[in-house]
Design a protein around this motif. Structure first.
Motif, mmCIF file in Angstrom:
data_model
loop_
_atom_site.group_PDB
_atom_site.id
_atom_site.type_symbol
_atom_site.label_atom_id
_atom_site.label_comp_id
_atom_site.label_asym_id
_atom_site.label_seq_id
_atom_site.Cartn_x
_atom_site.Cartn_y
_atom_site.Cartn_z
ATOM 1 N N MET A 127 44.049 -16.285 -41.527
ATOM 2 C CA MET A 127 42.810 -16.786 -40.837
ATOM 3 C C MET A 127 41.352 -16.166 -41.178
ATOM 4 S SD MET A 127 41.705 -17.691 -36.644
ATOM 5 C CE MET A 127 43.231 -19.297 -36.389
ATOM 6 N N THR A 128 40.687 -17.153 -41.035
ATOM 7 C CA THR A 128 39.422 -16.318 -41.716
ATOM 8 C C THR A 128 38.269 -16.526 -40.684
ATOM 9 O OG1 THR A 128 38.236 -18.500 -42.331
ATOM 10 C CG2 THR A 128 39.542 -16.712 -43.569
ATOM 11 N N VAL A 129 37.307 -16.041 -39.540
ATOM 12 C CA VAL A 129 36.225 -15.953 -38.941
ATOM 13 C C VAL A 129 35.156 -16.346 -39.228
ATOM 14 C CG1 VAL A 129 35.613 -14.335 -36.860
ATOM 15 C CG2 VAL A 129 37.479 -14.177 -38.025
ATOM 16 N N LYS A 130 34.573 -16.841 -39.133
ATOM 17 C CA LYS A 130 33.348 -17.086 -39.588
ATOM 18 C C LYS A 130 32.284 -16.168 -39.109
ATOM 19 C CE LYS A 130 28.906 -20.522 -38.794
ATOM 20 N NZ LYS A 130 28.488 -22.075 -38.898
ATOM 21 N N MET A 131 31.342 -15.545 -40.180
ATOM 22 C CA MET A 131 30.494 -13.973 -39.646
ATOM 23 C C MET A 131 29.134 -14.542 -39.171
ATOM 24 S SD MET A 131 30.757 -10.736 -39.960
ATOM 25 C CE MET A 131 32.780 -11.376 -40.666
ATOM 26 N N THR A 132 29.305 -14.501 -38.173
ATOM 27 C CA THR A 132 28.029 -15.131 -37.728
ATOM 28 C C THR A 132 27.128 -13.542 -36.923
ATOM 29 O OG1 THR A 132 28.940 -15.150 -35.112
ATOM 30 C CG2 THR A 132 28.567 -16.635 -36.867
ATOM 31 N N VAL A 133 26.011 -13.126 -36.409
ATOM 32 C CA VAL A 133 25.058 -12.260 -36.183
ATOM 33 C C VAL A 133 25.989 -11.613 -35.289
ATOM 34 C CG1 VAL A 133 23.630 -11.080 -35.554
ATOM 35 C CG2 VAL A 133 23.690 -12.459 -37.433
ATOM 36 N N PRO A 134 26.542 -12.008 -34.239
ATOM 37 C CA PRO A 134 27.499 -11.428 -32.983
ATOM 38 C C PRO A 134 28.491 -11.335 -32.903
ATOM 39 C CG PRO A 134 25.840 -13.606 -32.258
ATOM 40 C CD PRO A 134 25.813 -13.943 -34.118
ATOM 41 N N VAL A 135 28.958 -12.078 -34.143
ATOM 42 C CA VAL A 135 30.282 -11.719 -34.912
ATOM 43 C C VAL A 135 30.332 -10.019 -35.201
ATOM 44 C CG1 VAL A 135 32.480 -12.379 -36.120
ATOM 45 C CG2 VAL A 135 31.925 -13.547 -34.294
ATOM 46 N N ALA A 136 29.074 -10.629 -36.184
ATOM 47 C CA ALA A 136 29.221 -8.917 -36.857
ATOM 48 C C ALA A 136 28.684 -7.916 -35.607
ATOM 49 C CB ALA A 136 27.819 -8.655 -37.778
ATOM 50 N N LYS A 137 28.050 -7.828 -34.828
ATOM 51 C CA LYS A 137 27.340 -6.752 -34.042
ATOM 52 C C LYS A 137 29.399 -6.591 -33.088
ATOM 53 C CE LYS A 137 22.817 -7.987 -32.696
ATOM 54 N NZ LYS A 137 22.128 -8.305 -31.281
ATOM 55 N N VAL A 138 30.174 -7.348 -32.646
ATOM 56 C CA VAL A 138 30.959 -6.713 -32.176
ATOM 57 C C VAL A 138 31.817 -5.890 -33.685
ATOM 58 C CG1 VAL A 138 33.155 -7.777 -31.008
ATOM 59 C CG2 VAL A 138 30.916 -8.770 -30.568
ATOM 60 N N LEU A 139 31.645 -6.205 -34.281
ATOM 61 C CA LEU A 139 33.471 -6.349 -34.949
ATOM 62 C C LEU A 139 32.339 -4.670 -35.736
ATOM 63 C CD1 LEU A 139 33.749 -9.186 -37.730
ATOM 64 C CD2 LEU A 139 35.605 -7.752 -36.346
ATOM 65 N N ALA A 140 31.318 -4.860 -35.985
ATOM 66 C CA ALA A 140 30.891 -3.620 -36.518
ATOM 67 C C ALA A 140 30.735 -2.197 -35.206
ATOM 68 C CB ALA A 140 28.443 -2.610 -36.726
ATOM 69 N N ALA A 141 30.599 -3.300 -34.375
ATOM 70 C CA ALA A 141 30.851 -1.949 -32.885
ATOM 71 C C ALA A 141 32.304 -1.398 -32.490
ATOM 72 C CB ALA A 141 30.487 -2.419 -31.202
ATOM 73 N N LEU A 142 33.121 -2.516 -33.615
ATOM 74 C CA LEU A 142 34.440 -1.953 -32.919
ATOM 75 C C LEU A 142 35.169 -0.929 -34.050
ATOM 76 C CD1 LEU A 142 36.521 -4.948 -32.573
ATOM 77 C CD2 LEU A 142 35.996 -3.861 -30.772
ATOM 78 N N THR A 155 35.208 -5.910 -45.153
ATOM 79 C CA THR A 155 35.002 -7.227 -46.589
ATOM 80 C C THR A 155 33.679 -7.535 -45.276
ATOM 81 O OG1 THR A 155 37.202 -6.289 -47.002
ATOM 82 C CG2 THR A 155 36.163 -8.102 -47.863
ATOM 83 N N GLY A 156 34.079 -8.495 -44.306
ATOM 84 C CA GLY A 156 33.238 -9.485 -44.312
ATOM 85 C C GLY A 156 32.025 -8.711 -43.743
ATOM 86 N N LEU A 157 31.480 -7.365 -43.465
ATOM 87 C CA LEU A 157 30.387 -7.074 -43.156
ATOM 88 C C LEU A 157 29.549 -6.333 -44.212
ATOM 89 C CD1 LEU A 157 30.970 -4.266 -39.840
ATOM 90 C CD2 LEU A 157 29.615 -7.728 -39.934
ATOM 91 N N ALA A 158 30.747 -6.368 -45.169
ATOM 92 C CA ALA A 158 29.563 -5.846 -46.943
ATOM 93 C C ALA A 158 29.291 -6.787 -47.356
ATOM 94 C CB ALA A 158 30.868 -5.000 -47.729
ATOM 95 N N GLU A 159 30.321 -8.178 -47.108
ATOM 96 C CA GLU A 159 29.662 -9.652 -48.330
ATOM 97 C C GLU A 159 28.857 -9.915 -47.424
ATOM 98 O OE1 GLU A 159 33.007 -12.295 -47.013
ATOM 99 O OE2 GLU A 159 33.780 -10.629 -49.726
ATOM 100 N N LEU A 160 28.481 -9.989 -45.913
ATOM 101 C CA LEU A 160 26.816 -10.328 -45.327
ATOM 102 C C LEU A 160 25.761 -9.132 -45.747
ATOM 103 C CD1 LEU A 160 26.372 -12.001 -43.038
ATOM 104 C CD2 LEU A 160 26.725 -9.926 -41.104
#
Length: 111
Positions: free
Chosen positions: A1-16, A85-90
């Motif tokens: 399943m893919t996750v839409k990469m929004t700014v809040p999602v990117a912040k959470v992923l970066a913290a994780l 991968t998602g953060l690099a693409e963003l």
């Protein structure tokens, strides 16, 4: 399943990803990201539903701990890879493609 990469999602992923093997709990993530609980917990649920995170309740007695029981979230190996991968693409989508090669035109005299 893919996750839409929004700014809040990117912040959470970066913290994780700051500690990809570690367990993280909600208050800690709210403090690291500046994201309110009403936004954070739906993101964590989406990431968990996508298979990017696992979650577990701690085995602590709330009266012994003097606080509510924590729910810990941890990136799965697939989730860590997808997050990177998602953060690099963003980053690639939002960065300037070509550097400025010429100086900007000089401004005229101040009025």
């Amino acid at each position: 399943m893919t996750v839409k990469m929004t700014v809040p999602v990117a912040k959470v992923l970066a913290a994780l990803l700051a500690d990809p093997a570690g367990e993280h709990y909600g208050l800690q993530l709210m403090q690291q990201t500046g994201i309110a609980s009403g936004t954070l917990y739906p993101i964590l649920t989406r990431l968990q539903n996508a298979g990017w995170l696992t979650a577990r309740w701690e085995d602590e007695d709330p009266s012994d701990a003097g606080r509510p029981v924590r729910r810990y979230y941890q990136l799965t190996p697939e989730g860590a890879e997808a997050a990177r991968t998602g953060l690099a693409e963003l980053r690639a989508q939002t960065s300037i493609v070509a550097p400025m090669t010429e100086a900007p035109p000089a401004l005229g005299p101040a009025w």
